[in-house]
Design a protein around this motif. Structure first.
Motif, mmCIF file in Angstrom:
data_model
loop_
_atom_site.group_PDB
_atom_site.id
_atom_site.type_symbol
_atom_site.label_atom_id
_atom_site.label_comp_id
_atom_site.label_asym_id
_atom_site.label_seq_id
_atom_site.Cartn_x
_atom_site.Cartn_y
_atom_site.Cartn_z
ATOM 1 N N PHE A 108 -1.494 -41.655 9.165
ATOM 2 C CA PHE A 108 -1.877 -41.534 10.568
ATOM 3 C C PHE A 108 -0.830 -40.740 11.329
ATOM 4 C CE2 PHE A 108 -1.762 -44.145 14.735
ATOM 5 C CZ PHE A 108 -2.603 -43.259 15.391
ATOM 6 N N CYS A 109 -1.276 -39.775 12.134
ATOM 7 C CA CYS A 109 -0.412 -39.102 13.099
ATOM 8 C C CYS A 109 -0.776 -39.625 14.480
ATOM 9 C CB CYS A 109 -0.595 -37.583 13.049
ATOM 10 S SG CYS A 109 0.332 -36.702 14.340
ATOM 11 N N TYR A 110 0.152 -40.316 15.121
ATOM 12 C CA TYR A 110 -0.097 -40.902 16.434
ATOM 13 C C TYR A 110 0.213 -39.904 17.531
ATOM 14 C CZ TYR A 110 0.682 -43.660 20.658
ATOM 15 O OH TYR A 110 0.644 -44.138 21.943
ATOM 16 N N ASP A 111 -0.805 -39.603 18.354
ATOM 17 C CA ASP A 111 -0.641 -38.716 19.498
ATOM 18 C C ASP A 111 -0.766 -39.544 20.773
ATOM 19 O OD1 ASP A 111 -1.424 -36.849 21.692
ATOM 20 O OD2 ASP A 111 -1.275 -35.351 20.098
ATOM 21 N N LYS A 145 -1.030 -50.647 17.393
ATOM 22 C CA LYS A 145 -1.242 -52.053 17.058
ATOM 23 C C LYS A 145 -2.248 -52.210 15.920
ATOM 24 C CE LYS A 145 -0.081 -54.216 21.486
ATOM 25 N NZ LYS A 145 -0.557 -55.127 22.549
ATOM 26 N N LYS A 146 -3.114 -51.223 15.756
ATOM 27 C CA LYS A 146 -4.225 -51.347 14.816
ATOM 28 C C LYS A 146 -3.986 -50.606 13.499
ATOM 29 C CE LYS A 146 -7.264 -51.946 18.756
ATOM 30 N NZ LYS A 146 -8.336 -51.387 19.615
ATOM 31 N N VAL A 147 -3.354 -49.432 13.570
ATOM 32 C CA VAL A 147 -3.115 -48.666 12.333
ATOM 33 C C VAL A 147 -1.675 -48.163 12.261
ATOM 34 C CG1 VAL A 147 -5.500 -48.005 11.836
ATOM 35 C CG2 VAL A 147 -4.152 -46.627 13.442
ATOM 36 N N GLY A 148 -0.777 -48.843 12.982
ATOM 37 C CA GLY A 148 0.633 -48.462 12.923
ATOM 38 C C GLY A 148 1.231 -48.589 11.544
ATOM 39 N N ASN A 149 0.639 -49.439 10.707
ATOM 40 C CA ASN A 149 1.119 -49.579 9.333
ATOM 41 C C ASN A 149 0.860 -48.337 8.498
ATOM 42 O OD1 ASN A 149 -1.717 -50.295 9.528
ATOM 43 N ND2 ASN A 149 -1.589 -50.951 7.389
ATOM 44 N N ARG A 150 -0.007 -47.431 8.987
ATOM 45 C CA ARG A 150 -0.315 -46.190 8.273
ATOM 46 C C ARG A 150 0.407 -44.987 8.902
ATOM 47 N NH1 ARG A 150 -5.149 -46.226 5.577
ATOM 48 N NH2 ARG A 150 -4.338 -44.323 4.594
ATOM 49 N N LEU A 151 1.286 -45.254 9.835
ATOM 50 C CA LEU A 151 1.895 -44.167 10.606
ATOM 51 C C LEU A 151 2.769 -43.284 9.726
ATOM 52 C CD1 LEU A 151 2.042 -43.041 13.461
ATOM 53 C CD2 LEU A 151 3.987 -44.545 13.891
ATOM 54 N N CYS A 186 3.591 -39.797 11.025
ATOM 55 C CA CYS A 186 4.325 -38.905 11.921
ATOM 56 C C CYS A 186 3.806 -39.115 13.342
ATOM 57 C CB CYS A 186 4.192 -37.440 11.506
ATOM 58 S SG CYS A 186 2.489 -36.853 11.315
ATOM 59 N N THR A 187 4.510 -38.538 14.309
ATOM 60 C CA THR A 187 4.158 -38.731 15.711
ATOM 61 C C THR A 187 4.050 -37.406 16.443
ATOM 62 O OG1 THR A 187 6.448 -38.878 16.496
ATOM 63 C CG2 THR A 187 5.406 -40.934 15.758
ATOM 64 N N HIS A 188 3.195 -37.382 17.460
ATOM 65 C CA HIS A 188 3.158 -36.324 18.465
ATOM 66 C C HIS A 188 3.286 -37.029 19.808
ATOM 67 C CE1 HIS A 188 0.791 -33.194 15.853
ATOM 68 N NE2 HIS A 188 2.038 -33.383 15.452
ATOM 69 N N LEU A 189 4.503 -37.128 20.300
ATOM 70 C CA LEU A 189 4.768 -37.877 21.522
ATOM 71 C C LEU A 189 4.887 -36.934 22.717
ATOM 72 C CD1 LEU A 189 7.383 -40.472 20.226
ATOM 73 C CD2 LEU A 189 4.893 -40.678 20.312
ATOM 74 N N HIS A 190 4.152 -37.255 23.769
ATOM 75 C CA HIS A 190 4.198 -36.501 25.015
ATOM 76 C C HIS A 190 3.508 -37.321 26.084
ATOM 77 C CE1 HIS A 190 0.007 -34.990 24.018
ATOM 78 N NE2 HIS A 190 0.492 -35.178 22.812
ATOM 79 N N ASN A 228 0.223 -31.631 -3.766
ATOM 80 C CA ASN A 228 1.385 -32.430 -3.357
ATOM 81 C C ASN A 228 1.645 -32.318 -1.859
ATOM 82 O OD1 ASN A 228 3.432 -34.271 -4.036
ATOM 83 N ND2 ASN A 228 4.968 -32.652 -4.141
ATOM 84 N N VAL A 229 0.569 -32.332 -1.080
ATOM 85 C CA VAL A 229 0.648 -32.288 0.383
ATOM 86 C C VAL A 229 0.028 -33.567 0.943
ATOM 87 C CG1 VAL A 229 -0.141 -31.097 2.478
ATOM 88 C CG2 VAL A 229 0.577 -29.768 0.482
ATOM 89 N N ASN A 230 0.700 -34.174 1.906
ATOM 90 C CA ASN A 230 0.174 -35.357 2.586
ATOM 91 C C ASN A 230 -0.760 -34.947 3.724
ATOM 92 O OD1 ASN A 230 1.848 -37.391 1.163
ATOM 93 N ND2 ASN A 230 3.532 -36.360 2.222
ATOM 94 N N ILE A 231 -1.764 -35.760 3.971
ATOM 95 C CA ILE A 231 -2.671 -35.552 5.090
ATOM 96 C C ILE A 231 -2.449 -36.662 6.111
ATOM 97 C CG2 ILE A 231 -5.077 -35.449 5.857
ATOM 98 C CD1 ILE A 231 -4.308 -33.044 4.215
ATOM 99 N N ALA A 232 -2.170 -36.274 7.366
ATOM 100 C CA ALA A 232 -2.015 -37.241 8.457
ATOM 101 C C ALA A 232 -3.157 -37.027 9.439
ATOM 102 C CB ALA A 232 -0.670 -37.063 9.143
ATOM 103 N N PHE A 233 -4.062 -37.991 9.511
ATOM 104 C CA PHE A 233 -5.191 -37.899 10.425
ATOM 105 C C PHE A 233 -4.751 -38.303 11.830
ATOM 106 C CE2 PHE A 233 -7.607 -38.462 6.380
ATOM 107 C CZ PHE A 233 -8.343 -37.283 6.451
ATOM 108 N N GLU A 234 -5.072 -37.455 12.801
ATOM 109 C CA GLU A 234 -4.605 -37.639 14.178
ATOM 110 C C GLU A 234 -5.714 -38.155 15.086
ATOM 111 O OE1 GLU A 234 -2.898 -34.922 17.870
ATOM 112 O OE2 GLU A 234 -2.689 -34.203 15.808
ATOM 113 N N ASN A 235 -5.356 -39.114 15.949
ATOM 114 C CA ASN A 235 -6.299 -39.626 16.942
ATOM 115 C C ASN A 235 -6.592 -38.581 18.003
ATOM 116 O OD1 ASN A 235 -3.395 -40.407 17.693
ATOM 117 N ND2 ASN A 235 -4.428 -40.717 19.655
ATOM 118 N N ILE A 236 -7.882 -38.505 18.394
ATOM 119 C CA ILE A 236 -8.239 -37.618 19.494
ATOM 120 C C ILE A 236 -9.333 -38.249 20.340
ATOM 121 C CG2 ILE A 236 -9.512 -36.160 17.835
ATOM 122 C CD1 ILE A 236 -8.068 -34.858 21.096
#
Length: 259
Positions: free
Chosen positions: A159-162, A177-183, A185-189, A131-139
């Motif tokens: 998706f985790c947006y960095d 614009k491309k995978v925001g529908n799967r967002l 969580c965020t890592h904003l900096h 019962n854990v979600n996986i958020a794949f992060e762009n690198i």
């Protein structure tokens, strides 16, 4: 309802210094970085401290070192999936809903999508059972990230947006614009478009007006989460003033996105 979340991975000696101050300036919660994904003792301490302060433990960032081996032949990649399963176990034990995982192939080492996706399929199945979600992060590889999200069109995978990684690793990609529908969580900096500096948004060169607009356009309703470093600010701001400045910026982003 979305909230404002924070992690500061350098400049604070411990979470018992960071979390009470984060609560005082107004944050709703926090996440823990990759250094602690295997450290159930520290994660348990953070959970208890967060609960006592009324802070929500949003996510755990998985271990990063070795993540590129997922895509390579050899036992190292198999062993690293076991590491990610252990990270998942720690989330499950503490009721942390999301594990953030880098999609970070090293093409100089012969990264192969089919090899990696078989390993990730094992992790995705395991996370669902816990019962854990996986958020794949762009690198570093938009192609592998997009293909991974295409394969795992599961409700517990997202998706985790960095923003910093986008700017200094794949500038101009516009992931939202491309995978925001799967967002999820965020890592904003912010940064200088060259190095991963983890500055407060609007303090660097990324152009956060565009980031905010793209978050709004993809109809994101989740948390606004900052991933920062205090070290660059130590000569200018006290820790409290640094957190207050970052909170005000996070609130600005949230208000725009939700407007």
């Amino acid at each position: 309802m979305s909230g404002l979340y924070i992690e500061v991975f350098s400049g604070f000696s411990s979470y018992d210094k960071l979390l009470p101050m984060a609560k005082e300036v107004g944050y709703d919660g926090f996440f823990t970085n990759c250094d602690y994904a295997n450290d159930i003792e520290t994660m348990t301490y953070c959970r208890k401290l967060g609960d006592s302060l009324g802070l929500i433990y949003e996510t755990s960032h998985s271990v990063i070192e070795g993540s590129n081996t997922i895509w390579n032949e050899g036992i190292e990649g198999d062993k690293f999936i076991d590491v990610l399963k252990f990270n998942t176990d720690n989330c499950a034990k503490l009721g942390i809903p999301i594990l953030v995982v880098h999609v970070q192939p090293n093409f100089r080492q012969g990264a192969n999508f089919d090899i990696g996706i078989k390993r990730f399929a094992e992790l995705v199945r395991y996370a669902k059972s816990k019962n854990v979600n996986i958020a794949f992060e762009n690198i570093g590889s938009p192609e592998f990230l997009y293909k991974t999200l295409d394969v795992f069109d599961n409700s517990h995978v997202g998706f985790c947006y960095d923003s910093g990684h986008e700017a200094c690793c794949t500038k101009g990609e516009h992931y939202l614009k491309k995978v925001g529908n799967r967002l999820m969580c965020t890592h904003l900096h912010d940064n200088d478009n060259k190095k991963d500096l983890h500055m407060i948004p609007f303090d660097g060169e990324i152009g956060f007006d565009t980031v905010m607009r793209e978050l709004k356009e993809c109809a994101y309703k989740g948390n606004i989460t900052l991933e920062l470093s205090y070290d660059r600010y130590a000569d200018t701001y006290s820790k409290y003033d640094f957190l207050k400045k970052s909170y005000d910026v996070a609130r600005k982003i949230k208000n725009f996105v939700n407007s």
